[in-house]
Each structure stands twice: as C-alpha cells, then as structure tokens.
Design an enzyme around this catalytic site. Structure first.
Site, PDB file in Angstrom:
ATOM      1  N   ASP A 159       0.865  -1.178   0.000  1.00 20.14           N
ATOM      2  CA  ASP A 159       0.000   0.000   0.000  1.00 20.14           C
ATOM      3  C   ASP A 159       0.898   1.223   0.000  1.00 20.14           C
ATOM      4  O   ASP A 159       2.052   1.174   0.439  1.00 20.14           O
ATOM      5  CB  ASP A 159      -0.904  -0.011   1.238  1.00 20.14           C
ATOM      6  CG  ASP A 159      -1.940   1.096   1.260  1.00 20.14           C
ATOM      7  OD1 ASP A 159      -2.229   1.674   0.184  1.00 20.14           O
ATOM      8  OD2 ASP A 159      -2.470   1.391   2.346  1.00 20.14           O
ATOM      9  N   TYR A 190      -5.019   4.405   0.471  1.00 22.52           N
ATOM     10  CA  TYR A 190      -6.131   3.598  -0.048  1.00 22.52           C
ATOM     11  C   TYR A 190      -5.755   2.831  -1.311  1.00 22.52           C
ATOM     12  O   TYR A 190      -6.559   2.679  -2.217  1.00 22.52           O
ATOM     13  CB  TYR A 190      -7.375   4.468  -0.321  1.00 22.52           C
ATOM     14  CG  TYR A 190      -7.653   5.494   0.736  1.00 22.52           C
ATOM     15  CD1 TYR A 190      -7.943   5.112   2.048  1.00 22.52           C
ATOM     16  CD2 TYR A 190      -7.625   6.852   0.448  1.00 22.52           C
ATOM     17  CE1 TYR A 190      -8.195   6.056   3.029  1.00 22.52           C
ATOM     18  CE2 TYR A 190      -7.872   7.804   1.423  1.00 22.52           C
ATOM     19  CZ  TYR A 190      -8.153   7.404   2.717  1.00 22.52           C
ATOM     20  OH  TYR A 190      -8.405   8.334   3.685  1.00 22.52           O
ATOM     21  N   HIS A 191      -4.528   2.308  -1.345  1.00 21.83           N
ATOM     22  CA  HIS A 191      -4.035   1.619  -2.539  1.00 21.83           C
ATOM     23  C   HIS A 191      -3.591   0.186  -2.242  1.00 21.83           C
ATOM     24  O   HIS A 191      -2.501  -0.214  -2.661  1.00 21.83           O
ATOM     25  CB  HIS A 191      -2.857   2.383  -3.151  1.00 21.83           C
ATOM     26  CG  HIS A 191      -3.195   3.746  -3.642  1.00 21.83           C
ATOM     27  ND1 HIS A 191      -2.232   4.685  -3.965  1.00 21.83           N
ATOM     28  CD2 HIS A 191      -4.382   4.346  -3.887  1.00 21.83           C
ATOM     29  CE1 HIS A 191      -2.815   5.800  -4.379  1.00 21.83           C
ATOM     30  NE2 HIS A 191      -4.125   5.616  -4.328  1.00 21.83           N
ATOM     31  N   PRO A 192      -4.349  -0.635  -1.534  1.00 24.05           N
ATOM     32  CA  PRO A 192      -3.892  -2.006  -1.274  1.00 24.05           C
ATOM     33  C   PRO A 192      -3.858  -2.835  -2.555  1.00 24.05           C
ATOM     34  O   PRO A 192      -4.802  -2.816  -3.345  1.00 24.05           O
ATOM     35  CB  PRO A 192      -4.931  -2.539  -0.288  1.00 24.05           C
ATOM     36  CG  PRO A 192      -6.173  -1.751  -0.574  1.00 24.05           C
ATOM     37  CD  PRO A 192      -5.674  -0.381  -0.955  1.00 24.05           C
TER      38      PRO A 192
END
Length: 571
Positions: A303, A484-486
């Site tokens: 992330d 918010y980038h998993p």
C-alpha cells in the site's frame, strides 16, 4: 437454494468487476451474472441510500463517503507495530462501482518500468507495450493532453475545474526546484502536473457510470446487488459456482464457463481462503478443508503510505478551507448547481509531482499530492472524518511509490461475514523510512521556494523544530496513513508465492480467475485505480480468447532527461 446460471459469474462490481461485466456481455449472447455485496449506486434506483448515492455523484462527496458504512466496508486493520501500534480505517467500496465510487478520482497510469518489471518477474504479456493499448481503450481524455491518451473509451478523464491560485503557486514552486511541468503520462513521469481526474461534466465518472450502467439494459447481463459471496463452489478441482447470501437466504449461482473474483485486494483473498484456497496451516487452523495450498493468498500486501506536511498561510492569502462554511459554502453550492464548478468539484488533490529521492535512481520513487487546504489531522486519523480547518492552509503530502514493506490479509474466522485480519506493516522495511524522510525534506523545499514561500506564514506539521532524520521518521510513523491503494494479495507471476499465472488463473484450480488490484505482483508508481481498470480491460480479452491489442506507435516524442532534479534532490 439453487440460484441463477450464467456463462460467467463475477464476484464484485467494483473498479474491475464493472469493466468485466461490460466487456464479457458485449456480444449480447454470453450470459453474465455480476454479484455485488453492496447496493445500487443510482439514487433513484435505490431510495434506501438515496443521500449516499447523491453524495457519490458530487466529486467532493468522497470526504463523506470515506466514512459512510452504507456504501463502504470500512475495514479496520490490526494494530500496526511499525507505526506505533496504530489501527487504520481502510475504506473499500461496497456499492456498484466499488472504490471507484468513493475514491479521490485521481488518474495515474504509473511508470512504463512498472509493467516491464512485471514482465521480468514472470508475468509474460504484461510489459508496457502489452498494457498501454488497454489504458487507451479505457480512456476518453478531454483537454490539451488528449494525444497521449485514448479518446474513444468509456472512462472520462478531465482536468480540474478549479485552478486555485494557491495550487498554481505550488506548481510554480515545484518548477522552481527543478521539476518540469509536463504530462505525467508522456515519455517520462518525473515532473509536476495538474492531476488528471475521472470526472465527467462535473460529476464523478466511476466504472459503474462508465461501464456498467450502459450495459445493464442487456438481457444477457444480470446484476444482483446486496448479495454477499461466501464461498467459491469447487467440484473435481474446478470452480463451478459461487455461494452467496441474499435476502437472508443462501443461494448458489452456477457458472458454465468461469468464476471470476473481482472483489479487490481485501475481499478476493478472503473469499479464496474461505473456499479452501490459501496457506494450508491458516485454513486448517480455522477448520476449512484444504483444496489448494497457495501460501501467497493474502500475502505480498502493499500500500502507499502518505504523510502530510501542513502549512498555515499568511493573512489575506486564501485557501479552500474558508469556502467550506457559511455564506461561501452556499455560494459554492450555487456555482456547482449552475455551472458544475467550484468547491464541490474538488478532488483529493489538485497538483501532483513525481521525483527521485536519490540521483542514481532511474525513475521517480516519490509522489506528492498537493491540495490548497488542510484537514483536522486528529479527526481524520482517529475517525476518518475529513473536516477542513477554519484558517487557511496548504497540504504537501508525499508517499513512497514502491515500498519494500509487505503485509498480509488473512481470514480471522471461518465465518464468511466476519472481516479479515489486515496487517499492513507500514514502514517496517528500513528503506521505506529512508525514502519517506527524504520525501519530507523535498516537501519542505517546495514550500520554501517562490512563489509559494511568500504566501506561507509557518509550518504546522511536522513543525520547524522537527529537523533530524530520526525526528522526521518518528513524525512519519505517528502521522502517516493509508493512501487507499492495497494491492498484491493474489499476485500473478512465477514461483511459490504466485497465486495466479499470467492469464490470471488461480493455480491448482480450474475455471477460476482473479481480476482486481490484488493481481499486481508489485504496486504501480502512483494511484492504483487506473491500473486496476487496465487489468480488467486486458483480462476481458484473455477470458474471451481474443487476440491482444497491438501497441500503437508512440504518440509523444521522448523528452530528454534533465539532471537538475537529481541535483536538487541530493543537495
């Protein structure tokens, strides 16, 4: 109970699932069932969440939907040992459009080297020349930079409607320290630019708007909302359907062709594990019969971790903060209703900049999100509340593009309705700490350069007394958060950690694929929504057995690499 039958059953109507539903049903004959745990995103089609759906449409509405459980899973991570034992709220879309209905609408493809790197890791067919045509197929770019993009696709990409004077000053200050103002999707990413946005006529353009809504009139496409998948049904080593709960009852949808998981980097590994596909020891510990021992399911979690430097402005200098209350807010609402402009079109950032932490790097490893506003940091970190401060301010927020730290997402229970255990392990690798400290120093250089310097009164966070590397790293550990980038939890590739082959097929199980951000073996260099859409575009051709799109001749002339950026970064 027996449910519907289709050629393809897709789980998850998010950024990838909406693309797949459109492309796989386009011939009018292939039967597609799309199963989504959340509700319809259209206000008049779903009156029970009318207010939430109206908020989705308005760009600045992301500040509200980030904490709205009617459209948001709002997962909570485990206590993160490497960042002071903090727990993080992870918004994930639970509505048609998924996280593309909640995100900050920032469109970044990433670097060409990202995809050539995937190919070098054993993901044949995923180099830049292979994926670039699928980015273009998705894109409908507006504005002067259109030649770099596709212009006939369903996904609208536009420039910010609000060129705020403070953002213009920030852009000029980035130029002053050596970053060229350029199209970040041209030959090189390094530089500064206005953020491209997934916005259409002043409204959010999610994948539900771009892909799914136009396809929902097809008789061969069925979209089932408020239907939570609980298990992939596997018989004889092949996926034959999906078990799901709808209206309080258990149903099974049968797939004559394939089952495709598009639940995202959190839900897809969870569903695989619940179905007996994952690390053997974990599944046995929860009493789940093992079907395929794949230790990479739920591993390799990556992330982007972002840390914001906040500055108070001098008296008389205006930011967006002052527009969010009183008569000014009413004025901005009027501007939006009449012209689709102003505060309510605000995205998560106005300006982005990409740079290198060290001169010997081949490409940028740092990204900045710059916004002429500041939020109440305590309210945001504790409760995900995005409340603008009363006094004017500007945020300059860097993240490391390619973190070395790795986390996990694993089931915590055999109960399919129980949330998984998310362990992000932010900044657990020493290299990540070094890069984020350098990024904070570069952020200060931007703030100290004219014309922005002349408009700043003082630094609020981390504060002028935070000077040493150790102190800056301590600040990053206590003040940073998820971007918010998993990605990466069902990675494609070769070797024992690969969950998928390069065709996105689950190893050891037939007729089962994963198509979402979880398939990335390594995170892309920038915001991850655009690559996720590209992945689904490319996967749809793979599933249908179509010949891959051919790369077009480069539309932009290669720009000479400048060395000035390396000089100021290392200075």
């Amino acid at each position: 109970m027996n449910g519907p039958t289709a050629d393809y059953v897709i789980v998850g109507a998010g950024s990838a699932g909406c693309v797949l539903a459109n492309r796989l049903s386009a011939d009018g004959r292939t039967r597609v069932l799309l199963v989504e745990a959340g509700g319809d995103d259209r206000p008049l089609r779903n009156l029970r969440q009318f207010a939430s759906n109206m908020t989705i449409r308005i760009p600045v509405g992301y500040a509200s939907t980030l904490k709205d459980r009617r459209v948001n899973w709002l997962f909570e991570t485990q206590a993160d040992a490497s960042t002071g034992g903090r727990r993080y709220l992870w918004p994930r879309g639970k509505v048609l459009g998924g996280s593309s209905s909640l995100n900050g609408m920032l469109y970044v493809r990433g670097q060409r080297g990202d995809y050539d790197g995937w190919r070098a890791m054993g993901c044949e067919g995923w180099g830049w020349a292979d994926v670039e045509p699928y980015f273009r197929r998705a894109e409908h770019r507006h504005g002067e930079a259109a030649e770099t993009y596709g212009t006939d696709g369903p996904l609208d990409i536009s420039d910010p409607t609000m060129a705020h004077p403070l953002s213009q000053a920030a852009l000029k200050s980035c130029e002053a320290i050596g970053l060229e103002h350029r199209d970040i999707h041209g030959a090189e990413q390094e530089g500064v630019a206005w953020f491209p946005l997934t916005v259409r006529n002043g409204k959010r353009c999610s994948t539900a708007v771009a892909y799914l809504h136009p396809a929902m009139a097809r008789p061969n496409l069925r979209v089932l909302t408020r239907a939570q998948a609980t298990r992939v049904v596997i018989e004889g080593g092949q996926a034959v359907g999906v078990e799901f709960r709808h209206d309080g009852k258990c149903h099974v949808a049968r797939a004559l062709g394939e089952v495709i998981l598009a639940g995202g980097a959190v839900n897809s590994p969870q569903l695989l594990q619940l179905s007996g596909i994952g690390p053997a020891a974990l599944l046995r510990a929860h009493g789940i019969d093992l079907i395929a021992d794949l230790p990479g399911v739920g591993a390799n979690l990556q992330d982007h971790y972002i840390v914001s430097e906040n500055y108070r402005l001098k008296k008389g200098v205006q930011s967006i903060n002052e527009l969010a209350r009183g008569w000014r807010l009413l004025r901005e609402a009027g501007r939006y209703l009449t012209r689709k402009r102003g505060l309510l079109t605000l995205s998560a950032a106005h300006v982005t900049a990409f740079c290198r932490s060290h001169a010997d790097l081949a490409s940028p490893d740092i990204q900045f999100h710059i916004l002429p506003a500041t939020v109440d940091a305590d309210a945001f970190l504790r409760e995900q509340k995005m409340l603008l401060e009363k006094l004017p301010g500007i945020s300059i927020a860097p993240c490391q593009l390619r973190p070395q730290s790795r986390g996990t997402i694993n089931i915590a229970s055999a109960d399919p309705l129980a949330p998984p255990a998310i362990t992000p392990n932010y900044l657990s690798d020493p290299m990540d700490g070094k890069v984020i400290v350098e990024a904070l120093r570069i952020g200060r250089r931007i703030a100290a350069a004219e014309p922005l310097a002349g408009q700043i009164d003082h630094e609020m966070a981390p504060g002028a007394d935070v000077l040493s590397d150790d102190d800056l790293l301590a600040f990053a550990r206590e003040a940073g958060t998820t971007l918010y980038h998993p990605v990466g939890t069902c990675a494609m590739g070769q070797g024992p950690g690969a969950v998928l082959d390069p065709q996105l097929r689950v190893r050891g199980v037939g007729r089962l694929r994963v198509v979402d951000a979880g398939v990335m073996p390594r995170i892309s260099s920038g915001n991850t929504n655009a690559p996720t859409i590209m992945i689904a575009e490319k996967a749809s051709d793979m599933i249908l057995g179509k010949t891959p799109l051919a790369a077009k001749v480069e539309a932009v002339r290669p720009q000479p690499k400048k060395t000035r950026s390396a000089e100021w970064i290392s200075a």
